[in-house]
Design a protein around this motif. Structure first.
Motif, PDB file in Angstrom:
ATOM      1  N   ILE A 104       0.829  -1.208   0.000  1.00 40.45           N
ATOM      2  CA  ILE A 104       0.000   0.000   0.000  1.00 40.45           C
ATOM      3  C   ILE A 104       0.860   1.253   0.000  1.00 40.45           C
ATOM      4  CG2 ILE A 104      -1.754   1.319   1.234  1.00 40.45           C
ATOM      5  CD1 ILE A 104      -2.735  -1.282   2.459  1.00 40.45           C
ATOM      6  N   TYR A 105       0.559   2.143  -0.939  1.00 38.15           N
ATOM      7  CA  TYR A 105       1.158   3.486  -0.989  1.00 38.15           C
ATOM      8  C   TYR A 105       0.086   4.478  -0.543  1.00 38.15           C
ATOM      9  CZ  TYR A 105       5.183   1.976  -3.843  1.00 38.15           C
ATOM     10  OH  TYR A 105       6.325   1.378  -4.309  1.00 38.15           O
ATOM     11  N   LEU A 106       0.340   5.208   0.534  1.00 37.57           N
ATOM     12  CA  LEU A 106      -0.582   6.256   0.960  1.00 37.57           C
ATOM     13  C   LEU A 106      -0.092   7.596   0.415  1.00 37.57           C
ATOM     14  CD1 LEU A 106      -2.936   7.456   2.582  1.00 37.57           C
ATOM     15  CD2 LEU A 106      -1.381   7.577   4.553  1.00 37.57           C
ATOM     16  N   PHE A 107      -0.853   8.177  -0.512  1.00 39.43           N
ATOM     17  CA  PHE A 107      -0.590   9.518  -1.017  1.00 39.43           C
ATOM     18  C   PHE A 107      -1.410  10.477  -0.163  1.00 39.43           C
ATOM     19  CE2 PHE A 107       0.312   6.641  -4.422  1.00 39.43           C
ATOM     20  CZ  PHE A 107       1.254   7.241  -5.247  1.00 39.43           C
ATOM     21  N   GLN A 108      -0.737  11.241   0.684  1.00 42.65           N
ATOM     22  CA  GLN A 108      -1.432  12.084   1.652  1.00 42.65           C
ATOM     23  C   GLN A 108      -1.229  13.557   1.328  1.00 42.65           C
ATOM     24  OE1 GLN A 108      -3.509  11.466   4.456  1.00 42.65           O
ATOM     25  NE2 GLN A 108      -3.715  13.683   4.275  1.00 42.65           N
ATOM     26  N   GLY A 109      -2.341  14.248   0.985  1.00 40.51           N
ATOM     27  CA  GLY A 109      -2.270  15.700   0.836  1.00 40.51           C
ATOM     28  C   GLY A 109      -1.825  16.328   2.136  1.00 40.51           C
ATOM     29  N   LEU A 110      -0.828  17.191   2.063  1.00 41.76           N
ATOM     30  CA  LEU A 110      -0.225  17.744   3.283  1.00 41.76           C
ATOM     31  C   LEU A 110      -1.267  18.437   4.162  1.00 41.76           C
ATOM     32  CD1 LEU A 110       3.170  19.222   2.027  1.00 41.76           C
ATOM     33  CD2 LEU A 110       2.860  17.389   3.695  1.00 41.76           C
ATOM     34  N   PRO A 111      -1.431  17.955   5.395  1.00 40.63           N
ATOM     35  CA  PRO A 111      -2.362  18.596   6.324  1.00 40.63           C
ATOM     36  C   PRO A 111      -1.632  19.621   7.188  1.00 40.63           C
ATOM     37  CG  PRO A 111      -1.626  16.536   7.261  1.00 40.63           C
ATOM     38  CD  PRO A 111      -0.878  16.709   5.955  1.00 40.63           C
ATOM     39  N   LYS A 112      -2.413  20.384   7.948  1.00 44.36           N
ATOM     40  CA  LYS A 112      -1.806  21.382   8.814  1.00 44.36           C
ATOM     41  C   LYS A 112      -1.450  20.791  10.172  1.00 44.36           C
ATOM     42  CE  LYS A 112      -6.338  23.120  10.259  1.00 44.36           C
ATOM     43  NZ  LYS A 112      -7.252  24.272  10.284  1.00 44.36           N
ATOM     44  N   SER A 113      -0.728  21.603  10.950  1.00 44.50           N
ATOM     45  CA  SER A 113      -0.354  21.253  12.322  1.00 44.50           C
ATOM     46  C   SER A 113       0.438  19.951  12.344  1.00 44.50           C
ATOM     47  CB  SER A 113      -1.615  21.175  13.196  1.00 44.50           C
ATOM     48  OG  SER A 113      -1.282  21.006  14.549  1.00 44.50           O
ATOM     49  N   ASP A 114       0.221  19.139  13.369  1.00 43.19           N
ATOM     50  CA  ASP A 114       0.978  17.897  13.509  1.00 43.19           C
ATOM     51  C   ASP A 114       0.171  16.688  13.044  1.00 43.19           C
ATOM     52  OD1 ASP A 114      -0.901  17.932  15.476  1.00 43.19           O
ATOM     53  OD2 ASP A 114       0.470  17.472  17.126  1.00 43.19           O
ATOM     54  N   LYS A 115      -0.855  16.923  12.222  1.00 42.32           N
ATOM     55  CA  LYS A 115      -1.694  15.818  11.752  1.00 42.32           C
ATOM     56  C   LYS A 115      -0.902  14.799  10.938  1.00 42.32           C
ATOM     57  CE  LYS A 115      -6.110  18.289  11.669  1.00 42.32           C
ATOM     58  NZ  LYS A 115      -7.239  18.759  10.819  1.00 42.32           N
ATOM     59  N   MET A 116       0.109  15.264  10.207  1.00 42.13           N
ATOM     60  CA  MET A 116       0.880  14.342   9.378  1.00 42.13           C
ATOM     61  C   MET A 116       1.573  13.296  10.243  1.00 42.13           C
ATOM     62  SD  MET A 116       1.360  13.787   6.181  1.00 42.13           S
ATOM     63  CE  MET A 116       2.342  12.634   5.231  1.00 42.13           C
ATOM     64  N   GLU A 117       2.022  13.701  11.412  1.00 44.09           N
ATOM     65  CA  GLU A 117       2.685  12.751  12.308  1.00 44.09           C
ATOM     66  C   GLU A 117       1.708  11.658  12.753  1.00 44.09           C
ATOM     67  OE1 GLU A 117       4.653  14.813  15.454  1.00 44.09           O
ATOM     68  OE2 GLU A 117       5.866  16.045  14.091  1.00 44.09           O
ATOM     69  N   LEU A 118       0.483  12.050  13.087  1.00 45.97           N
ATOM     70  CA  LEU A 118      -0.537  11.074  13.467  1.00 45.97           C
ATOM     71  C   LEU A 118      -0.852  10.146  12.297  1.00 45.97           C
ATOM     72  CD1 LEU A 118      -2.799  10.004  15.367  1.00 45.97           C
ATOM     73  CD2 LEU A 118      -4.292  11.736  14.352  1.00 45.97           C
ATOM     74  N   ILE A 119      -0.993  10.715  11.109  1.00 50.43           N
ATOM     75  CA  ILE A 119      -1.325   9.920   9.931  1.00 50.43           C
ATOM     76  C   ILE A 119      -0.229   8.902   9.641  1.00 50.43           C
ATOM     77  CG2 ILE A 119      -1.614  10.036   7.417  1.00 50.43           C
ATOM     78  CD1 ILE A 119      -3.047  12.779   7.939  1.00 50.43           C
ATOM     79  N   ILE A 120       1.029   9.316   9.724  1.00 48.30           N
ATOM     80  CA  ILE A 120       2.145   8.400   9.476  1.00 48.30           C
ATOM     81  C   ILE A 120       2.130   7.268  10.501  1.00 48.30           C
ATOM     82  CG2 ILE A 120       4.663   8.182   9.590  1.00 48.30           C
ATOM     83  CD1 ILE A 120       4.739  11.039   8.348  1.00 48.30           C
ATOM     84  N   ASP A 122      -0.076  -9.330  -3.967  1.00 53.38           N
ATOM     85  CA  ASP A 122       1.167  -8.728  -4.460  1.00 53.38           C
ATOM     86  C   ASP A 122       0.950  -7.464  -5.297  1.00 53.38           C
ATOM     87  OD1 ASP A 122       2.724 -10.703  -3.228  1.00 53.38           O
ATOM     88  OD2 ASP A 122       2.536 -12.025  -4.955  1.00 53.38           O
ATOM     89  N   MET A 123      -0.272  -6.951  -5.353  1.00 52.97           N
ATOM     90  CA  MET A 123      -0.512  -5.700  -6.070  1.00 52.97           C
ATOM     91  C   MET A 123       0.098  -4.511  -5.335  1.00 52.97           C
ATOM     92  SD  MET A 123      -4.399  -5.416  -7.517  1.00 52.97           S
ATOM     93  CE  MET A 123      -4.850  -5.990  -9.151  1.00 52.97           C
ATOM     94  N   LYS A 124       0.441  -3.482  -6.107  1.00 52.92           N
ATOM     95  CA  LYS A 124       0.768  -2.176  -5.544  1.00 52.92           C
ATOM     96  C   LYS A 124      -0.509  -1.346  -5.602  1.00 52.92           C
ATOM     97  CE  LYS A 124       4.641  -0.270  -7.017  1.00 52.92           C
ATOM     98  NZ  LYS A 124       5.722   0.152  -7.945  1.00 52.92           N
ATOM     99  N   VAL A 125      -1.036  -1.012  -4.423  1.00 53.19           N
ATOM    100  CA  VAL A 125      -2.306  -0.287  -4.339  1.00 53.19           C
ATOM    101  C   VAL A 125      -2.058   1.096  -3.752  1.00 53.19           C
ATOM    102  CG1 VAL A 125      -4.636  -0.266  -3.371  1.00 53.19           C
ATOM    103  CG2 VAL A 125      -3.587  -2.437  -4.063  1.00 53.19           C
ATOM    104  N   GLY A 126      -2.387   2.123  -4.515  1.00 54.24           N
ATOM    105  CA  GLY A 126      -2.241   3.495  -4.041  1.00 54.24           C
ATOM    106  C   GLY A 126      -3.564   4.042  -3.537  1.00 54.24           C
ATOM    107  N   VAL A 127      -3.503   4.866  -2.492  1.00 53.32           N
ATOM    108  CA  VAL A 127      -4.685   5.552  -1.958  1.00 53.32           C
ATOM    109  C   VAL A 127      -4.351   7.028  -1.842  1.00 53.32           C
ATOM    110  CG1 VAL A 127      -6.355   5.699  -0.088  1.00 53.32           C
ATOM    111  CG2 VAL A 127      -5.296   3.513  -0.608  1.00 53.32           C
ATOM    112  N   PHE A 128      -5.153   7.869  -2.482  1.00 50.28           N
ATOM    113  CA  PHE A 128      -4.898   9.320  -2.445  1.00 50.28           C
ATOM    114  C   PHE A 128      -5.919   9.977  -1.530  1.00 50.28           C
ATOM    115  CE2 PHE A 128      -4.857  13.691  -3.588  1.00 50.28           C
ATOM    116  CZ  PHE A 128      -3.584  13.958  -4.071  1.00 50.28           C
ATOM    117  N   ILE A 129      -5.421  10.683  -0.511  1.00 53.33           N
ATOM    118  CA  ILE A 129      -6.276  11.392   0.449  1.00 53.33           C
ATOM    119  C   ILE A 129      -5.988  12.886   0.350  1.00 53.33           C
ATOM    120  CG2 ILE A 129      -6.946  11.672   2.857  1.00 53.33           C
ATOM    121  CD1 ILE A 129      -7.620   8.916   1.794  1.00 53.33           C
ATOM    122  N   GLY A 130      -7.026  13.668   0.150  1.00 50.79           N
ATOM    123  CA  GLY A 130      -6.845  15.115   0.061  1.00 50.79           C
ATOM    124  C   GLY A 130      -6.578  15.747   1.422  1.00 50.79           C
ATOM    125  N   PRO A 131      -6.095  16.994   1.437  1.00 48.73           N
ATOM    126  CA  PRO A 131      -5.861  17.717   2.699  1.00 48.73           C
ATOM    127  C   PRO A 131      -7.178  18.243   3.264  1.00 48.73           C
ATOM    128  CG  PRO A 131      -5.397  19.147   0.853  1.00 48.73           C
ATOM    129  CD  PRO A 131      -5.774  17.810   0.255  1.00 48.73           C
TER     130      PRO A 131
END
Length: 246
Positions: free
Chosen positions: A77-93, A189-198
Motif C-alpha cells: 500500500i502506498y498512501l498519497f497524503q495531501g499535506l495537512p496542517k499542524s501535527d496531523k501528518m505525524e498522526l497519519i504516518i 502482491d498488487m501495488k495499491v495506491g490511496v490518495f487522500i486530500g488535505p
C-alpha cells in the motif's frame, strides 16, 4: 514483546550484536536482563530471540525461532497524503504504519494549507521517518515503511501511474457500490495506491487529473471525514479486506 530492526550484517557466529541507541534502550531504558526475549526484524524477516549476554557496548542475542511471525499485508500500500496542517501528518504516518502501509507519500496539493520550504523538507522527512520506525517497532512490522520527501501533485500523478490499482476517496462519489467494485479488483502482491486530500479536499482539476491516471473514485460512506480520519478509514478498509480475502 519489544521489537528491534537490524540487518543480517549484524549477525556473527549465529548471534545478533546490538549496539548504539538500541543497546542503550535495551539495557538502560527497558532494563532487560539475560534470558529476556525480544523480536529482531532483519531484512524482512521476524525472529524470536533471547538475550545471551551484555558487554560494555553490545547486547548479544541468539535466535530462538526463525521466521517467528509475518505481519506484512499481501499487498503493497502506498498512501498519497495531501499535506495537512499542524501535527496531523505525524498522526497519519503513525497510524498508516500500524495499518500496514509500505510507503507514505506526502503531496503538495492546491488546497494544502501547509507549504514546506525546500530547505526544510529533509529535516521534516527525517522526523517523519523516525515516527514511522517507532510505529513499526510498536506494531511488530518486519520492515520499516518508507516516508518519502514531499512531492508536487504532478509528481504524485506520475508515481500513481505505477500502481496496479489507484483509489481516491472523494466526498462526491455516489454510494458504496464503486468502493465494493474497486476492492474486488485487489489481488495478492498488487501495488495499491490511496490518495487522500488535505483539509480543503481535492479540487475539480485535480480530480480530473486523477481520473486520467486511471484512479478509481470511491466512497468512504455518507459522512464527511477529516483528512486524518479518511486516511485511517481507507487503510483500515484495505487491511480488513486483504486480511480476510487474500
Amino acid at each position: 514483546m519489544f521489537n528491534f530492526f537490524l540487518n543480517n550484517s549484524a549477525i556473527k557466529d549465529g548471534h545478533y550484536y546490538i549496539t548504539d541507541n538500541d543497546y542503550n534502550h535495551i539495557k538502560n531504558v527497558l532494563r532487560m536482563k539475560v534470558g529476556d526475549q525480544l523480536l529482531i526484524s532483519a531484512d524482512g524477516v521476524s525472529n524470536l530471540c533471547k538475550i545471551d549476554s551484555f558487554t560494555e557496548k553490545e547486547v548479544i542475542v541468539s535466535i530462538v525461532q526463525a521466521n517467528y511471525q509475518n505481519t506484512t499485508l499481501p499487498i503493497k500500500i502506498y498512501l498519497f497524503q495531501g499535506l495537512p496542517k499542524s501535527d496531523k501528518m505525524e498522526l497519519i504516518i503513525q497510524k498508516a504504519v500500524e495499518l500496514g502501509a509500505e510507503v507514505i507519500v506526502p503531496v503538495e496539493t492546491s488546497r494544502s494549507i501547509v507549504k514546506i520550504e525546500e530547505k526544510k523538507k529533509q529535516g521534516k522527512t527525517e522526523r517523519w521517518q523516525a515516527i514511522a520506525e517507532s510505529a513499526a517497532k510498536q506494531s511488530k512490522r518486519v520492515s520499516i515503511p518508507e516516508v518519502i520527501s514531499p512531492i508536487s501533485f504532478d509528481k504524485a500523478i506520475t508515481l500513481a501511474k505505477e500502481m496496479d490499482l489507484f483509489l481516491v476517496p472523494y466526498e462526491n462519489a455516489q454510494g458504496m457500490i464503486s468502493t465494493n467494485s474497486a476492492l474486488s479488483k485487489i489481488k495478492k502482491d498488487m501495488k495499491v495506491g490511496v490518495f487522500i486530500g488535505p483539509e480543503g479536499g481535492i479540487d475539480d482539476k485535480e480530480i480530473e487529473k486523477l481520473k486520467d491516471a486511471n484512479a478509481e473514485i470511491i466512497s468512504l460512506g455518507k459522512r464527511i471525514l477529516r483528512t486524518e480520519t479518511a486516511s485511517i478509514t481507507a487503510l483500515s478498509m484495505l487491511m480488513l479486506y486483504t486480511e480476510m480475502k487474500l
